[in-house]
Write a protein that holds these residues in place. Structure first.
Motif, PDB file in Angstrom:
ATOM      1  N   ASP A 116       0.492  -1.197  -0.230  1.00 50.60           N
ATOM      2  CA  ASP A 116      -0.285  -0.085   0.356  1.00 50.60           C
ATOM      3  C   ASP A 116       0.812   1.258  -0.481  1.00 50.60           C
ATOM      4  O   ASP A 116       1.793   1.230   0.616  1.00 50.60           O
ATOM      5  CB  ASP A 116      -1.204  -0.466   1.435  1.00 50.60           C
ATOM      6  CG  ASP A 116      -2.216   0.607   1.136  1.00 50.60           C
ATOM      7  OD1 ASP A 116      -2.148   1.405   0.181  1.00 50.60           O
ATOM      8  OD2 ASP A 116      -3.051   0.420   2.215  1.00 50.60           O
ATOM      9  N   ASP A 117       0.545   2.286  -0.933  1.00 51.40           N
ATOM     10  CA  ASP A 117       0.944   3.835  -0.283  1.00 51.40           C
ATOM     11  C   ASP A 117       2.354   3.880  -1.472  1.00 51.40           C
ATOM     12  O   ASP A 117       2.957   4.172  -0.401  1.00 51.40           O
ATOM     13  CB  ASP A 117       1.384   4.209   1.115  1.00 51.40           C
ATOM     14  CG  ASP A 117      -0.633   4.426   1.747  1.00 51.40           C
ATOM     15  OD1 ASP A 117      -1.041   4.263   0.919  1.00 51.40           O
ATOM     16  OD2 ASP A 117      -0.401   4.184   2.647  1.00 51.40           O
ATOM     17  N   GLU A 125      -4.020   4.374  -6.987  1.00 51.47           N
ATOM     18  CA  GLU A 125      -4.686   4.939  -6.149  1.00 51.47           C
ATOM     19  C   GLU A 125      -4.797   6.403  -6.348  1.00 51.47           C
ATOM     20  O   GLU A 125      -3.852   7.070  -6.290  1.00 51.47           O
ATOM     21  CB  GLU A 125      -4.270   5.342  -4.161  1.00 51.47           C
ATOM     22  CG  GLU A 125      -4.152   3.863  -3.803  1.00 51.47           C
ATOM     23  CD  GLU A 125      -3.331   3.502  -2.677  1.00 51.47           C
ATOM     24  OE1 GLU A 125      -4.195   3.556  -1.457  1.00 51.47           O
ATOM     25  OE2 GLU A 125      -2.033   4.276  -2.364  1.00 51.47           O
TER      26      GLU A 125
HETATM   27 MG    MG Z   1      -3.099   3.497  -0.030  1.00 56.26          MG
END
Ligand code: MG
Ligand code: C2E
Ligand code: MG
Ligand code: MG
Length: 287
Positions: A182-183, A239
Motif C-alpha cells: 500500500d501507499d 490510488e
Molecule cells: Mg493506500
C-alpha cells in the motif's frame, strides 16, 4: 534566555502534554467500549480494471460509528488502537466482517474480491491467534476462495520488524492470499522491500497521482513505478483517481487497476451491491 522563559515554557509544555495524555487515555477507553459494543463499520471503495472499467474488487476501510461524535475516520484512531494494543481485536473483526460481506456479494452473483488493510502489529508471530489462522478460519467459515481475499500492508510496516513480517507475509501468502504493498513510494526503502518481500501488487500512493497532471517529477515517478512493477511481473493499482484526466493518464500508462473518488468514494456494502447491479456497460467512468 532559557531561564527567563523557563517557568512559563515548562508550564506550557506540562499542561499540553497532560492534555494529550488524557485525551489519548479517553480515546483508548472509548475504543475498548467500541470493541465491546461493536461500533465499527466497514465501507468499501470499488477497485476497477482500467482496461475494461469493470469493478473487480473493493477495499475495506474501517469507520467508527461513535454514539455522540458520529462517523470517525481511521486516521483519527488506528494509531491509538495500535499503541494501546487494541489493533488485534479490531483487525480480527475487519477480516471477519470483510469475509462475511464477501460471502453475501458472491451469493448475489457479484464477481469481486476484497482487500483488507493490516497493520504491522497484527503480524506478530507471538500473537495469541496468529493472523494466518484468523484469515484461514474466516475464509473457511464463509466458504471463500483465498484468491478472493487480498491483504494490504504499508511500506512503513515492513520497516517495523522485517524478520517477523517476512515470516508472517509468507504464511499469509502460503494460504493463497495475495499481498498488496500500500501507499507505494511514501516509505524509505521501497525498492529493497520489493526485492525482499513476497509482494504481488503495488498500490501507487495517491500523492503521486494527484501531482501527475501538473508536476513532471510526479508524472515521471508514476511512469517509472508502472515500468518497475510490470518488469517484476507485479500488477499495479493507482490510488486516489479524482478526475477523468487521472483515470485516462493511468490507463494510457498500462496501469492495471484504479480506485478513487472519480469512480466512487468508499460506500456501505448495500451501496456497493447497488452500484455493481446497476453499472452500465461500459461503466460511466471508463467511457
Ligand atoms: Mg493506500
Ligand atoms: P489507505 O489504505 O491508503 O486507503 C485509502 C484512503 O484514501 C482511504 O482513506 C480512502 O477513503 C482515501 N481515498 C480514496 N480515494 C481517494 C481520492 O480519490 N482522493 C482522496 N483524497 N482520498 C481518497 P480512509 O478510509 O480515511 O483510510 C485512511 C487509512 O487508514 C487507509 O489508507 C489505511 O492505511 C488505514 N485503514 C483503513 N482501514 C483500516 C483497517 O481496517 N485496518 C488498518 N490497520 N488500517 C486501516
Ligand atoms: Mg489500503
Ligand atoms: Mg494510506
Amino acid at each position: 534566555q532559557a531561564k527567563a522563559a523557563g517557568r512559563n515554557t515548562f508550564q506550557f509544555f506540562t499542561k499540553s502534554m497532560n492534555e494529550t495524555v488524557s485525551r489519548r487515555m479517553h480515546i483508548e477507553q472509548a475504543l475498548r467500549q467500541a470493541i465491546k459494543r461493536q461500533e465499527f463499520i466497514l465501507h468499501y471503495q470499488p477497485v476497477v480494471s482500467l482496461d475494461t472499467g469493470e469493478i473487480i474488487g473493493a477495499e475495506a476501510l474501517i469507520r467508527w460509528q461513535h454514539p455522540d461524535k458520529g462517523l470517525i475516520y481511521p486516521d483519527s484512531f488506528i494509531e491509538i488502537a495500535e499503541e494501546a494494543g487494541l489493533i488485534e481485536p479490531i483487525g480480527q473483526w475487519v477480516i471477519e466482517q470483510a469475509c462475511t460481506d464477501l460471502r453475501l456479494w458472491h451469493d448475489l452473483g457479484m464477481k469481486i474480491q476484497v482487500a483488507v488493510n493490516v497493520s504491522s502489529r497484527q503480524c506478530k508471530q507471538t500473537s495469541q491467534t496468529p493472523i494466518k489462522d484468523i484469515i484461514k478460519k474466516a475464509l473457511k467459515v464463509n466458504n471463500i476462495s483465498p484468491s478472493s481475499l487480498k491483504v494490504e500492508i504499508t511500506e512503513s510496516s515492513l520497516m517495523d520488524n522485517s524478520e517477523e513480517m517476512m515470516t508472517t507475509l509468507q504464511d499469509i501468502r502460503s494460504l493463497g492470499v495475495a499481498i498488496y504493498m500500500d501507499d507505494f513510494g511514501t516509505g524509505y526503502s521501497s525498492l529493497s522491500y520489493l526485492k525482499h518481500f513476497p509482494i504481488d501488487v503495488m498500490k501507487i500512493d495517491r500523492s503521486f497521482i494527484a501531482g501527475s497532471i501538473d508536476d513532471k517529477t510526479d508524472a515521471s515517478l508514476v511512469e517509472a513505478v508502472v515500468l518497475i512493477g510490470h518488469s517484476l511481473s507485479l500488477k499495479l493499482v493507482g490510488e486516489g483517481i479524482e478526475t477523468k484526466q487521472h483515470y485516462d493518464y493511468l490507463r494510457s500508462l498500462g496501469c492495471d487497476y484504479g480506485q478513487g473518488y472519480f469512480i466512487s468514494k468508499p460506500i456501505e456494502s448495500t451501496a456497493l451491491i447497488a452500484l455493481c447491479q446497476h453499472v452500465d456497460n461500459p461503466p460511466k467512468w471508463s467511457s
